[in-house]
Design an enzyme around this catalytic site. Structure first.
Site, mmCIF file in Angstrom:
data_model
loop_
_atom_site.group_PDB
_atom_site.id
_atom_site.type_symbol
_atom_site.label_atom_id
_atom_site.label_comp_id
_atom_site.label_asym_id
_atom_site.label_seq_id
_atom_site.Cartn_x
_atom_site.Cartn_y
_atom_site.Cartn_z
ATOM 1 N N ASP A 32 0.822 -1.210 0.000
ATOM 2 C CA ASP A 32 0.000 0.000 0.000
ATOM 3 C C ASP A 32 0.863 1.271 0.000
ATOM 4 O O ASP A 32 1.945 1.280 0.579
ATOM 5 C CB ASP A 32 -0.888 -0.017 1.259
ATOM 6 C CG ASP A 32 -2.000 1.002 1.183
ATOM 7 O OD1 ASP A 32 -2.304 1.476 0.072
ATOM 8 O OD2 ASP A 32 -2.573 1.319 2.234
ATOM 9 N N ASN A 80 -10.487 -2.979 -6.713
ATOM 10 C CA ASN A 80 -9.659 -1.964 -7.383
ATOM 11 C C ASN A 80 -10.176 -1.581 -8.778
ATOM 12 O O ASN A 80 -9.756 -0.568 -9.349
ATOM 13 C CB ASN A 80 -8.197 -2.433 -7.484
ATOM 14 C CG ASN A 80 -7.449 -2.352 -6.171
ATOM 15 O OD1 ASN A 80 -6.486 -3.083 -5.935
ATOM 16 N ND2 ASN A 80 -7.872 -1.469 -5.270
#
Ligand code: FPP
Length: 253
Positions: A32, A80
């Protein structure tokens, strides 16, 4: 679930080595912070993903070199797809160029490359590269690298439930055969040990649908103030040292 939080710079103290440390067999990493890394430098988000992909290769090779047996990285979640089309497109291009090189790149490291997630959503070209990577690395004996792409923990559990239900409907199994082991055996990670350690840089305290079933007793190490492209080999080793200090009880005393 224990959360280890490193404050500023503590993830890079480098004071100790891994000599004699019992290593986690399986590490999961939520990669991340690429977007924030790019923003801090006034760059487009895709530049952050490029830097993230470069670091992914460095950290993967280091895991293999220090003797980790399984590594699972979260590259693209089932959620996503909600990102702007231009960013999804950039990520797909990155996966493609990466997979073209990966066949050679991970050969010397003896890494077995596997993909977990629903591959059918990807372009035929990307699916072919995924197959090629899996096929040419399957007989290697080194670290197993699971690349989670179009992966979601909930989706994985639903798929497992459907597969098991189908066998029950077909009369192949009875209700008593539906055990925790049966669920594990129907996940993408069937046959692999559960993750011992899950690392998340960039200071978000979330699981984000990553290895939900498998992480029941994983130790979490979350690093504040470090974005994925800056996550170093030394930080990885410090995460492992932090893991080694934990007292894992698996529900016992
Ligand atoms: C999360 O950061 C990162 C991703 C959704 C993409 C991860 C992909 C890579 C590291 C590319 C490499 C992978 C392979 C297999 C080549 P973010 O974009 O959510 O960052 P932010 O929270 O700072 O916005």
């Amino acid at each position: 679930m224990a959360i280890g939080i490193f404050g500023k710079n503590k993830g890079s103290s480098g004071a100790k080595t891994l000599d004699g440390v019992i290593l986690p067999e399986h590490i999961g990493i939520i990669m991340d912070g690429n977007g924030r890394w790019a923003k801090k430098r006034g760059l487009p988000r895709k530049a952050g993903h490029r830097a993230g992909a470069k670091n992914f290769r460095t950290i993967t090779k280091h895991c293999a070199n220090i003797g980790i047996k399984y590594l699972t990285v979260y590259a693209f979640s089932t959620e996503n797809w909600k990102r702007p089309e231009s960013e999804v497109q950039a990520l797909m291009e990155l996966f493609k160029s990466y997979l073209e090189e990966a066949i050679r790149d991970f050969k010397d490291e003896d890494i077995v490359v596997r993909f977990i997630g629903d591959k059918t959503a990807f372009s035929p070209e990307l699916q072919a590269l995924i197959r090629e990577n899996e096929e040419c690395s399957k007989d290697r004996s080194g670290m197993v690298l699971n690349i989670a792409m179009n992966y979601g923990g909930r989706d994985e559990i639903v798929r497992a439930a459907k597969r098991i239900a189908q066998r029950a409907v077909d009369g192949e199994i009875s209700l008593d055969d539906i055990t925790e082991q049966a669920v594990s055996d129907n996940l993408y990670t069937a046959g692999q040990p559960d993750p011992d350690l899950i690392i998340r840089p960039s200071g978000e305290y979330r699981i984000s649908n990553f290895l939900l079933w498998q992480s029941a007793y994983a130790e979490y190490v979350i690093l504040d103030d470090v974005l994925w492209p800056d996550f170093s080999k030394e930080m990885l080793e410090n995460c492992i040292l932090e893991y080694a200090r934990r007292n894992r009880r698996f529900g016992s005393v």
